[in-house]
Design an enzyme around this catalytic site. Structure first.
Site, PDB file in Angstrom:
ATOM      1  N   SER A 115       0.816  -1.215   0.000  1.00 57.15           N
ATOM      2  CA  SER A 115       0.000   0.000   0.000  1.00 57.15           C
ATOM      3  C   SER A 115       0.848   1.262   0.000  1.00 57.15           C
ATOM      4  O   SER A 115       1.948   1.289   0.577  1.00 57.15           O
ATOM      5  CB  SER A 115      -0.859   0.012   1.269  1.00 57.15           C
ATOM      6  N   TYR A 139      -2.271   0.600   9.851  1.00 58.55           N
ATOM      7  CA  TYR A 139      -2.487  -0.163   8.619  1.00 58.55           C
ATOM      8  C   TYR A 139      -1.222  -0.094   7.745  1.00 58.55           C
ATOM      9  O   TYR A 139      -0.694  -1.124   7.313  1.00 58.55           O
ATOM     10  CB  TYR A 139      -3.698   0.408   7.864  1.00 58.55           C
ATOM     11  N   LYS A 143       1.619  -3.097   6.521  1.00 56.61           N
ATOM     12  CA  LYS A 143       2.003  -3.378   5.127  1.00 56.61           C
ATOM     13  C   LYS A 143       3.522  -3.239   4.961  1.00 56.61           C
ATOM     14  O   LYS A 143       4.149  -4.017   4.240  1.00 56.61           O
ATOM     15  CB  LYS A 143       1.258  -2.438   4.170  1.00 56.61           C
TER      16      LYS A 143
END
Ligand code: UDP
Length: 317
Positions: A115, A139, A143
């Site tokens: 991402s 988040y 990643k």
């Protein structure tokens, strides 16, 4: 070639399954359906409803596969701020189990859904793959941790891997059995929220005081079909041990207000909206430099914002 698609019942994973099948790949799916929907699974596909955190289920799903496209994972920035441990467990621990089980079965090829959130607030825009990584939310941190884990796995155990750092994915693909679209509840993504906006429940514009021309955040949107095209090109590029990272976007940015305008133009009337406070964890501007994917994968996104909005709208009808 048989490909295990983890997260293959979700929005992006189910689109990958459809396009891979159309190109003659055999497919197995591993998905716990926490975000996805079992009704997207096409006939003729091996479907294991199971968790990345369950090694036996992962091993079962991998049986007979030659490569993995790894989409499964928690993917909402806002939720990750509230539940960082959950994000670490599912995303990082889950991928560790997947890599361990791949090694046991001598499966050496993986394409991973990374991402743009790995970069955090960029110092230079457009963002190159060599840019500093400073995620602004859990988040993005998960990643990034997975990207590092894959790099280590490639150098220590010789896997061939590609991490694809998505910017903002939009649009939808129509399969024979219906649209493979975003079906999140609650929906958090901008384009579907803009298209659902009503006078009674207008879409919120998160932050109007960002350091951008119109004060709203800028993102780089890429159509899900173009995105999957890049995945297949990345898969076909694998072979030699190593780990390549590619940014996937369109290479240009849209502010939140510009997305509202594009959607209003598509619908033919002004979509209602309400200016609202910033959302936690959002960087101001994310635009991809996609020259590496263009150069090394011979990839080029071909679908513009109008197509993304139109396909999303049709998928919601
Ligand atoms: N956004 C917004 N209203 C919404 C959803 C999103 O203003 O209802 C903004 C969000 O703050 C971000 C951009 O739209 O700047 C894209 O957000 P989205 O959640 O679609 O994707 P993300 O960039 O978080 O991956």
């Amino acid at each position: 070639m048989r490909v295990l698609v983890t997260g293959g019942t979700g929005y992006i994973g189910s689109t990958a399954v459809e396009i891979l099948l159309g190109q003659g790949f055999e497919i197995s799916i591993l998905d716990d359906c926490s975000m996805g929907h079992a009704d997207t699974v096409p006939a003729g596909v091996r479907f294991i409803q199971g968790s990345l955190l369950n090694a036996a289920e992962v091993a079962d799903a991998l049986a007979g596969c030659d490569a993995v496209m790894h989409f499964a994972g928690k993917s909402l920035v806002g939720e990750s701020v509230e539940k960082p441990d959950l994000y670490h467990s599912v995303n990082v621990d889950g991928t560790r189990i997947l890599l361990d089980e791949m090694r046991k079965q001598s499966i050496t090829k993986i394409v991973f859904s990374s991402s743009a959130a790995t970069y955090g607030e960029p110092k230079v825009v457009p963002i190159l793959e060599t840019a500093e990584t400073n995620p602004t939310n859990p988040y993005g941190a998960t990643k990034l941790a997975i990207d590092h884990m894959i790099t280590k796995e490639a150098s220590e155990h010789g896997i061939s891997a590609a991490s694809l750092r998505y910017f903002n994915v939009a649009g939808a693909l129509k399969a024979d059995r219906g649209w493979l679209a975003e079906r999140h509840n609650p929906e958090t993504h901008l384009i579907p929220n803009v298209l659902c906006s009503t006078q009674a429940n207008p879409v919120k514009i998160f932050g109007t005081d960002w350091p951008t021309a119109d004060g709203t955040c800028i993102r780089d949107y890429v159509h899900v079909i173009d995105l999957i095209d890049a995945h297949i090109k990345a898969l076909n590029s694998l072979g030699a041990a190593g780990h390549e990272i590619y940014n996937l976007g369109s290479g240009s940015g849209y502010s939140v207000r510009e997305v509202v305008k594009a959607a209003s133009d598509a619908i033919g009337h002004q979509i209602p909206f309400v200016d609202s406070p910033r959302r936690a964890g959002d960087p101001a501007v994310l635009i991809a430099d996609i020259s590496k994917a263009k150069r090394m994968l011979a990839w080029e996104p071909t679908r513009d914002m109008t197509t993304m909005v139109a396909d999303t709208l049709n998928s919601m009808a």
